[in-house]
Design an enzyme around this catalytic site. Structure first.
Site, PDB file in Angstrom:
ATOM      1  N   TYR A   3      -9.574  -9.374   2.098  1.00  0.00           N
ATOM      2  CA  TYR A   3     -10.656  -8.847   2.407  1.00  0.00           C
ATOM      3  C   TYR A   3     -11.599  -8.522   1.262  1.00  0.00           C
ATOM      4  O   TYR A   3     -12.623  -7.536   1.646  1.00  0.00           O
ATOM      5  CB  TYR A   3     -10.768  -8.263   3.809  1.00  0.00           C
ATOM      6  CG  TYR A   3      -9.357  -6.652   2.931  1.00  0.00           C
ATOM      7  CD1 TYR A   3      -9.604  -5.691   2.565  1.00  0.00           C
ATOM      8  CD2 TYR A   3      -8.326  -6.756   3.757  1.00  0.00           C
ATOM      9  CE1 TYR A   3      -8.853  -4.936   2.173  1.00  0.00           C
ATOM     10  CE2 TYR A   3      -7.283  -5.700   2.901  1.00  0.00           C
ATOM     11  CZ  TYR A   3      -7.660  -4.548   2.471  1.00  0.00           C
ATOM     12  OH  TYR A   3      -6.501  -4.197   1.617  1.00  0.00           O
ATOM     13  N   GLU A   4     -10.662  -8.364   0.144  1.00  0.00           N
ATOM     14  CA  GLU A   4     -11.371  -7.439  -1.310  1.00  0.00           C
ATOM     15  C   GLU A   4     -12.247  -8.873  -1.401  1.00  0.00           C
ATOM     16  O   GLU A   4     -13.022  -8.622  -2.751  1.00  0.00           O
ATOM     17  CB  GLU A   4     -10.218  -7.729  -2.066  1.00  0.00           C
ATOM     18  CG  GLU A   4      -9.317  -6.139  -1.383  1.00  0.00           C
ATOM     19  CD  GLU A   4      -8.141  -6.365  -2.878  1.00  0.00           C
ATOM     20  OE1 GLU A   4      -8.327  -5.501  -4.391  1.00  0.00           O
ATOM     21  OE2 GLU A   4      -7.487  -6.716  -2.581  1.00  0.00           O
TER      22      GLU A   4
ATOM     23  N   HIS B  56      -3.186   1.046  -4.996  1.00  0.00           N
ATOM     24  CA  HIS B  56      -2.939  -0.730  -5.825  1.00  0.00           C
ATOM     25  C   HIS B  56      -2.911   0.034  -6.984  1.00  0.00           C
ATOM     26  O   HIS B  56      -4.699   0.117  -7.188  1.00  0.00           O
ATOM     27  CB  HIS B  56      -3.618  -1.532  -4.889  1.00  0.00           C
ATOM     28  CG  HIS B  56      -2.676  -1.886  -3.793  1.00  0.00           C
ATOM     29  ND1 HIS B  56      -1.843  -2.538  -3.502  1.00  0.00           N
ATOM     30  CD2 HIS B  56      -3.166  -1.327  -2.344  1.00  0.00           C
ATOM     31  CE1 HIS B  56      -1.620  -2.887  -2.338  1.00  0.00           C
ATOM     32  NE2 HIS B  56      -2.151  -1.739  -1.203  1.00  0.00           N
TER      33      HIS B  56
ATOM     34  N   ASN C 185       2.134   2.977  10.520  1.00  0.00           N
ATOM     35  CA  ASN C 185       1.912   3.504  11.668  1.00  0.00           C
ATOM     36  C   ASN C 185       1.860   2.559  12.980  1.00  0.00           C
ATOM     37  O   ASN C 185       2.025   2.008  12.582  1.00  0.00           O
ATOM     38  CB  ASN C 185       0.171   3.253  11.575  1.00  0.00           C
ATOM     39  CG  ASN C 185      -0.606   2.309  11.307  1.00  0.00           C
ATOM     40  OD1 ASN C 185       0.049   1.308  10.041  1.00  0.00           O
ATOM     41  ND2 ASN C 185      -1.670   1.675  12.358  1.00  0.00           N
TER      42      ASN C 185
ATOM     43  N   HIS D 133      -6.562   4.654   6.916  1.00  0.00           N
ATOM     44  CA  HIS D 133      -5.608   4.015   5.383  1.00  0.00           C
ATOM     45  C   HIS D 133      -4.680   5.662   5.127  1.00  0.00           C
ATOM     46  O   HIS D 133      -3.777   5.146   3.894  1.00  0.00           O
ATOM     47  CB  HIS D 133      -6.359   3.494   4.675  1.00  0.00           C
ATOM     48  CG  HIS D 133      -5.403   3.143   3.176  1.00  0.00           C
ATOM     49  ND1 HIS D 133      -4.780   2.144   3.301  1.00  0.00           N
ATOM     50  CD2 HIS D 133      -6.064   3.247   2.022  1.00  0.00           C
ATOM     51  CE1 HIS D 133      -4.613   2.007   2.631  1.00  0.00           C
ATOM     52  NE2 HIS D 133      -5.033   1.986   1.423  1.00  0.00           N
TER      53      HIS D 133
ATOM     54  N   MET E  81      -1.945  -6.955   6.564  1.00  0.00           N
ATOM     55  CA  MET E  81      -3.466  -7.743   6.163  1.00  0.00           C
ATOM     56  C   MET E  81      -3.040  -8.715   4.493  1.00  0.00           C
ATOM     57  O   MET E  81      -3.277  -8.283   4.021  1.00  0.00           O
ATOM     58  CB  MET E  81      -4.686  -7.027   5.697  1.00  0.00           C
ATOM     59  CG  MET E  81      -4.582  -5.983   7.261  1.00  0.00           C
ATOM     60  SD  MET E  81      -6.163  -5.375   6.307  1.00  0.00           S
ATOM     61  CE  MET E  81      -6.201  -4.326   8.396  1.00  0.00           C
ATOM     62  N   SER E  82      -1.421  -9.335   4.713  1.00  0.00           N
ATOM     63  CA  SER E  82      -0.960  -9.296   2.907  1.00  0.00           C
ATOM     64  C   SER E  82       0.319 -10.451   3.367  1.00  0.00           C
ATOM     65  O   SER E  82       0.324 -10.979   4.896  1.00  0.00           O
ATOM     66  CB  SER E  82      -0.374  -8.413   2.251  1.00  0.00           C
ATOM     67  OG  SER E  82       0.495  -7.480   2.680  1.00  0.00           O
TER      68      SER E  82
ATOM     69  N   SER F 258       0.982  -0.976  -0.111  1.00  0.00           N
ATOM     70  CA  SER F 258       0.131  -0.258  -0.193  1.00  0.00           C
ATOM     71  C   SER F 258       0.395   1.483   0.175  1.00  0.00           C
ATOM     72  O   SER F 258       1.241   1.566   0.836  1.00  0.00           O
ATOM     73  CB  SER F 258      -0.901   0.153   1.038  1.00  0.00           C
ATOM     74  OG  SER F 258      -2.050  -0.170   0.754  1.00  0.00           O
TER      75      SER F 258
ATOM     76  N   ALA G 290       2.878  -1.658   3.965  1.00  0.00           N
ATOM     77  CA  ALA G 290       2.797  -1.385   4.630  1.00  0.00           C
ATOM     78  C   ALA G 290       2.187  -1.992   6.106  1.00  0.00           C
ATOM     79  O   ALA G 290       0.881  -2.504   5.861  1.00  0.00           O
ATOM     80  CB  ALA G 290       1.315  -0.431   4.411  1.00  0.00           C
TER      81      ALA G 290
ATOM     82  N   HIS H 109      -5.705  -9.008  -1.523  1.00  0.00           N
ATOM     83  CA  HIS H 109      -6.211  -8.934   0.110  1.00  0.00           C
ATOM     84  C   HIS H 109      -7.289  -9.448   0.069  1.00  0.00           C
ATOM     85  O   HIS H 109      -8.051 -10.180  -0.393  1.00  0.00           O
ATOM     86  CB  HIS H 109      -6.152  -7.442   1.074  1.00  0.00           C
ATOM     87  CG  HIS H 109      -4.864  -7.079   0.177  1.00  0.00           C
ATOM     88  ND1 HIS H 109      -5.148  -5.991  -0.675  1.00  0.00           N
ATOM     89  CD2 HIS H 109      -3.575  -6.676   1.242  1.00  0.00           C
ATOM     90  CE1 HIS H 109      -4.228  -5.092  -0.345  1.00  0.00           C
ATOM     91  NE2 HIS H 109      -3.233  -5.624   0.929  1.00  0.00           N
TER      92      HIS H 109
HETATM   93  C1  R1P Z   1      -4.387  -1.025   5.686  1.00  0.00           C
HETATM   94  O1  R1P Z   1      -3.992   0.527   5.625  1.00  0.00           O
HETATM   95  C2  R1P Z   1      -3.959  -1.288   3.823  1.00  0.00           C
HETATM   96  O2  R1P Z   1      -2.285  -1.223   4.171  1.00  0.00           O
HETATM   97  C3  R1P Z   1      -1.654  -2.958   4.177  1.00  0.00           C
HETATM   98  C4  R1P Z   1      -2.853  -3.725   4.646  1.00  0.00           C
HETATM   99  O3  R1P Z   1      -2.406  -4.913   3.955  1.00  0.00           O
HETATM  100  C5  R1P Z   1      -4.296  -3.145   4.508  1.00  0.00           C
HETATM  101  O4  R1P Z   1      -4.193  -3.639   2.929  1.00  0.00           O
HETATM  102  O5  R1P Z   1      -1.769  -2.732   2.188  1.00  0.00           O
HETATM  103  P1  R1P Z   1      -0.693  -4.008   2.100  1.00  0.00           P
HETATM  104  O6  R1P Z   1      -0.178  -5.093   2.977  1.00  0.00           O
HETATM  105  O7  R1P Z   1      -0.954  -4.734   0.598  1.00  0.00           O
HETATM  106  O8  R1P Z   1       1.027  -3.056   1.965  1.00  0.00           O
END
Ligand code: R1P
Length: 285
Positions: free
Chosen positions: A88-89, A64, A243, A257, A219-220, A33, A116, A86
């Site tokens: 959650y999508e 993205h 954060n 976000h 989350m990834s 992200s 992130a 992800h």
């Molecule tokens: C939350 O701000 C998003 O940022 C991160 C988290 O996993 C969530 O999707 O994204 P990336 O892991 O894709 O960087």
């Protein structure tokens, strides 16, 4: 495979891509992200929108872009996902990780996964970079693993080892390159924990994850790392701490976000030079 991401489908996508470009990347980079800028540093770039690539999922998350970029990083051919998928999508877990198998079929040897993440380790500050040395696959505890379902031996073994998921040599290289570039003060090495999202973690959840040994949460990445290792790719991964996870009931901080994307911008150039210098120094034998 009920999710339609079997060997033949991945091969169809890989063959289509190979027919569009003469570049034969050995390294693939996945941008987290707000970290899509990594892909913009590719020279002689040829980019494909995800919607134009056969069988490819679409990016739905802000920050993205949804482009697959082929190009050169310091002279080395690379392919870069500007936008990942992800859980959650709403995609099946096999679909969000299919790009790893497509990379394998393109001839890629090493994947660099970036994300992130929220910092759980009290020593980490916003803007710090964490080299991932290990992960906790929390959805996996509940039976959610990208390798669920019939195993195709053409990709890998039924029960892949994960104790060596994050390549030791590449972690060493990252520390070395980080020191050379003067990034030592804001680089760490730690454990990343994946949750399903999209809601951010509660205070009690953050406290629990810290006690379990996690240094950062997101989350990834973990699902990609599992599928990449399963098909024999080398994996290097890093988190940008965008954060600070809220651990205290008196805190006024709220995860959001926007802050995640903003922090990505601040470190964007440094991350690009870390990754490109690593790519230049990597050996592929
Ligand atoms: C939350 O701000 C998003 O940022 C991160 C988290 O996993 C969530 O999707 O994204 P990336 O892991 O894709 O960087």
């Amino acid at each position: 495979n009920k999710n339609g991401y079997d060997y033949e489908k991945c091969k169809e996508t890989a063959d289509w891509l190979l027919a569009q470009t003469t570049l034969r990347p050995l390294v693939a980079v996945v941008c987290g992200s707000g970290l899509g800028g990594l892909g913009d540093s590719l020279k002689d770039a040829v980019a494909f929108n995800y919607q134009d690539i056969p069988n490819f999922p679409q990016s739905t998350v802000h920050g993205h872009a949804g482009r697959l970029v082929f190009g050169k990083l310091k002279g080395r051919p690379c392919v870069c996902m500007q936008g990942r998928f992800h859980l959650y999508e709403g995609y099946p877990i096999q679909k969000i990780t299919a790009p790893m198998r497509i990379f394998k079929l393109l001839g890629v040897k090493t994947v660099i996964l970036t994300n992130a993440a929220g910092g759980l380790n009290e020593k980490y500050k916003v803007g710090d970079v964490m080299i991932i040395k290990d992960h906790i696959n929390m959805p996996g505890f509940a039976g959610c693993n990208p390798l669920m379902g019939p195993n195709d031996e053409r990709f890998g073994t039924r029960f892949p080892c994960m104790s060596d998921a994050y390549d030791r040599e590449l972690r060493q290289l990252a520390r070395h390159v980080g020191d050379e570039l003067g990034f030592g003060d804001f680089m760490h090495e730690g454990v990343y924990c994946v949750l399903g999202g999209p809601s951010f973690e509660t205070i009690a959840e953050c406290r629990m994850l810290r006690r379990l040994g996690a240094d950062a949460v997101g989350m990834s990445t973990v699902h990609e790392a599992i599928v990449a290792r399963h098909c024999g790719l080398r994996v290097f991964a890093l988190s940008l701490i965008t954060n600070q996870a809220v651990m205290d009931y008196d805190s006024e901080e709220k995860a959001n976000h926007q802050e995640v994307l903003q922090t990505g911008k601040v470190r964007s150039e440094q991350l690009a030079s870390l990754v490109s210098t690593m790519v230049m120094s990597m050996k592929h034998d």
